[in-house]
Design a protein around this motif. Structure first.
Motif, PDB file in Angstrom:
ATOM      1  N   GLY A 185       1.411 -23.140  29.148  1.00 26.14           N
ATOM      2  CA  GLY A 185       1.081 -22.935  27.743  1.00 26.14           C
ATOM      3  C   GLY A 185       1.653 -24.039  26.876  1.00 26.14           C
ATOM      4  N   THR A 186       1.339 -23.977  25.601  1.00 27.93           N
ATOM      5  CA  THR A 186       1.821 -24.961  24.629  1.00 27.93           C
ATOM      6  C   THR A 186       2.321 -24.224  23.389  1.00 27.93           C
ATOM      7  N   VAL A 187       3.462 -24.653  22.879  1.00 24.12           N
ATOM      8  CA  VAL A 187       4.003 -24.100  21.638  1.00 24.12           C
ATOM      9  C   VAL A 187       3.971 -25.217  20.596  1.00 24.12           C
ATOM     10  N   LYS A 188       3.367 -24.905  19.450  1.00 16.44           N
ATOM     11  CA  LYS A 188       3.261 -25.893  18.369  1.00 16.44           C
ATOM     12  C   LYS A 188       3.741 -25.248  17.073  1.00 16.44           C
ATOM     13  N   SER A 189       4.705 -25.873  16.428  1.00 17.34           N
ATOM     14  CA  SER A 189       5.203 -25.330  15.167  1.00 17.34           C
ATOM     15  C   SER A 189       5.916 -26.429  14.386  1.00 17.34           C
ATOM     16  N   TRP A 190       6.365 -26.074  13.183  1.00 13.54           N
ATOM     17  CA  TRP A 190       7.111 -27.006  12.346  1.00 13.54           C
ATOM     18  C   TRP A 190       8.567 -26.551  12.291  1.00 13.54           C
ATOM     19  N   LEU A 191       9.482 -27.479  12.525  1.00 14.69           N
ATOM     20  CA  LEU A 191      10.906 -27.143  12.627  1.00 14.69           C
ATOM     21  C   LEU A 191      11.682 -27.680  11.430  1.00 14.69           C
ATOM     22  N   LYS A 192      12.580 -26.823  10.922  1.00 13.05           N
ATOM     23  CA  LYS A 192      13.466 -27.209   9.824  1.00 13.05           C
ATOM     24  C   LYS A 192      14.877 -26.760  10.168  1.00 13.05           C
ATOM     25  N   GLU A 193      15.864 -27.526   9.708  1.00 11.64           N
ATOM     26  CA  GLU A 193      17.258 -27.191   9.983  1.00 11.64           C
ATOM     27  C   GLU A 193      17.917 -26.615   8.743  1.00 11.64           C
ATOM     28  N   THR A 194      18.685 -25.525   8.916  1.00 11.51           N
ATOM     29  CA  THR A 194      19.385 -24.900   7.793  1.00 11.51           C
ATOM     30  C   THR A 194      20.701 -25.626   7.539  1.00 11.51           C
ATOM     31  N   LYS A 198      21.327 -24.574  12.075  1.00 15.91           N
ATOM     32  CA  LYS A 198      20.431 -23.859  12.986  1.00 15.91           C
ATOM     33  C   LYS A 198      18.997 -24.256  12.653  1.00 15.91           C
ATOM     34  N   VAL A 199      18.223 -24.541  13.689  1.00 16.32           N
ATOM     35  CA  VAL A 199      16.837 -24.954  13.508  1.00 16.32           C
ATOM     36  C   VAL A 199      15.947 -23.712  13.588  1.00 16.32           C
ATOM     37  N   TYR A 200      15.024 -23.584  12.633  1.00 18.13           N
ATOM     38  CA  TYR A 200      14.094 -22.460  12.707  1.00 18.13           C
ATOM     39  C   TYR A 200      12.662 -22.979  12.702  1.00 18.13           C
ATOM     40  N   SER A 201      11.756 -22.127  13.205  1.00 19.61           N
ATOM     41  CA  SER A 201      10.380 -22.523  13.470  1.00 19.61           C
ATOM     42  C   SER A 201       9.412 -21.821  12.525  1.00 19.61           C
ATOM     43  N   ASN A 202       8.361 -22.542  12.128  1.00 22.42           N
ATOM     44  CA  ASN A 202       7.329 -21.973  11.266  1.00 22.42           C
ATOM     45  C   ASN A 202       5.963 -22.342  11.844  1.00 22.42           C
ATOM     46  N   PRO A 203       5.028 -21.380  11.941  1.00 26.20           N
ATOM     47  CA  PRO A 203       3.728 -21.675  12.555  1.00 26.20           C
ATOM     48  C   PRO A 203       2.838 -22.602  11.723  1.00 26.20           C
ATOM     49  N   THR A 204       3.116 -22.693  10.412  1.00 30.27           N
ATOM     50  CA  THR A 204       2.334 -23.584   9.548  1.00 30.27           C
ATOM     51  C   THR A 204       3.256 -24.627   8.919  1.00 30.27           C
ATOM     52  N   ASP A 205       2.669 -25.683   8.391  1.00 24.61           N
ATOM     53  CA  ASP A 205       3.444 -26.798   7.840  1.00 24.61           C
ATOM     54  C   ASP A 205       4.260 -26.353   6.633  1.00 24.61           C
ATOM     55  N   ASN A 206       5.581 -26.379   6.793  1.00 22.52           N
ATOM     56  CA  ASN A 206       6.488 -25.963   5.722  1.00 22.52           C
ATOM     57  C   ASN A 206       7.328 -27.144   5.222  1.00 22.52           C
ATOM     58  N   GLY A 208       8.607 -29.235   7.301  1.00 23.35           N
ATOM     59  CA  GLY A 208       9.489 -29.608   8.407  1.00 23.35           C
ATOM     60  C   GLY A 208       8.818 -30.616   9.325  1.00 23.35           C
ATOM     61  N   GLN A 209       9.381 -30.776  10.540  1.00 21.90           N
ATOM     62  CA  GLN A 209       8.836 -31.726  11.507  1.00 21.90           C
ATOM     63  C   GLN A 209       7.947 -31.011  12.522  1.00 21.90           C
ATOM     64  N   LEU A 210       6.772 -31.568  12.772  1.00 23.61           N
ATOM     65  CA  LEU A 210       5.874 -31.004  13.765  1.00 23.61           C
ATOM     66  C   LEU A 210       6.511 -31.136  15.147  1.00 23.61           C
ATOM     67  N   ALA A 211       6.503 -30.039  15.915  1.00 23.81           N
ATOM     68  CA  ALA A 211       7.082 -30.034  17.268  1.00 23.81           C
ATOM     69  C   ALA A 211       6.072 -29.424  18.239  1.00 23.81           C
ATOM     70  N   ILE A 212       5.855 -30.109  19.350  1.00 23.32           N
ATOM     71  CA  ILE A 212       4.897 -29.630  20.363  1.00 23.32           C
ATOM     72  C   ILE A 212       5.575 -29.649  21.735  1.00 23.32           C
ATOM     73  N   GLY A 234      10.011 -34.966  20.170  1.00 18.19           N
ATOM     74  CA  GLY A 234      11.417 -34.767  20.546  1.00 18.19           C
ATOM     75  C   GLY A 234      12.270 -34.407  19.356  1.00 18.19           C
ATOM     76  N   ARG A 235      12.160 -33.175  18.891  1.00 17.22           N
ATOM     77  CA  ARG A 235      12.930 -32.731  17.727  1.00 17.22           C
ATOM     78  C   ARG A 235      14.239 -32.070  18.173  1.00 17.22           C
TER      79      ARG A 235
END
Length: 299
Positions: A185-194, A198-206, A208-212, A234-235
């Protein structure tokens, strides 16, 4: 493509394997001026490597096309002083290591704490006091595996500035909680650091950085799954966050949802790195062994 085939180091001898045979007879033939006991001692002391990896077993099977290197005692002693890592490959431009879990890549708060950077720097300076090394990328403290250093600032900048193009493939092995149902499978999301790192993931562009992250199931039981993971980006903490997101956190990763620690370490290992060499432009693949404990837990 080059795979873990090292450039000849100073004060060493290299031989190509032309017929399949065990290592000790091969060495006895090539080092016919040495006594049998002398050759066995050289092997036991860790002075012999096959395709860049140290080998001490007398009955190690050699394959046609491999390369055997015999280090001088002085060079072997220099390498044996390194703790927490193994040199996988070295030439005039780069040095590749296999980092153990628990060793920081660099920048320890405690200046006396050993890091991969400090150990490789000491090794390089021991050979030539004027030489320096530069870290190209990092692994988390508790992640083991392939780590790349440059031997000049120019090479470091070339690799870092063109990392997405020059790092052709980055493969990790992860031991995760539970039985992952999908074979791949593939996981695609946008990552932001608090602010608490701690890095958290969002399914849509928030913003943050795109991560695949791509994953493939290697083996499993009801408690654990061994995954091969390919990074398209490589996030920071990418694999750890994405494994938590699919409901199968990396074992030992309390920060990102794990409730078990069967390995007494993070279940993440950088298995291989394929790059375009920054000087020769040759495509080179550097591989390390998957920790046996990872495999055993998923049997």
């Amino acid at each position: 493509m080059h795979t873990n085939r090292s450039k000849k180091r100073e004060n060493s001898q290299q031989f190509d394997v032309t017929v399949e045979e065990e290592l000790l007879p091969f060495l006895l033939e090539k080092m016919n001026k040495n006594s049998r006991n002398s050759v066995k001692s050289i092997l036991t002391r860790g002075q012999v490597s096959v395709d860049g990896r140290s080998v001490t077993k007398h009955n190690h099977k050699l394959r046609v096309g491999q390369q055997v290197e015999i280090l001088s005692n002085k060079t072997a002693m220099s390498e044996s002083m390194i703790t927490g890592l193994t040199i996988v490959y070295e030439d005039e431009a780069i040095i590749v290591i296999d980092k153990e879990a628990g060793l920081l890549s660099m920048a320890a708060k405690n200046k006396d704490e050993k890091t991969a950077f400090s150990e490789v720097s000491a090794y390089i300076r021991n050979q030539n006091p004027k030489e320096r090394v530069y870290i190209v990328h990092r692994l988390d403290r508790d992640t083991s595996g392939v780590l790349l250093f440059a031997k000049s600032e120019e090479v470091k900048m070339k690799l870092q500035d063109n990392w997405e193009e020059m790092a052709k493939e980055r493969i990790y092995t992860a031991l995760v909680e539970g039985n992952v149902k999908k074979d791949k499978g593939t996981v695609k999301s946008w990552l932001k650091e608090t602010r608490t790192f701690k890095v958290y993931s969002n399914p849509t562009d928030n913003g943050g950085q795109l991560a695949i992250t791509h994953f493939r199931k290697v083996r499993h039981n009801q408690r654990y799954t061994l995954l091969e993971i390919g990074l398209e980006t490589g996030r920071k903490n990418q694999i750890r966050v994405h494994m938590e997101e699919i409901g199968h956190p990396v074992v030992g990763d309390k920060k990102y949802g794990s409730t078990v620690n069967p390995l007494k370490r993070l279940g993440l290992h950088a298995t291989s790195l394929t790059i375009v060499h920054p000087v020769t432009a040759e495509v080179m693949k550097f591989e390390t062994d998957i920790p046996p404990a990872f495999i055993n837990k998923a049997l």
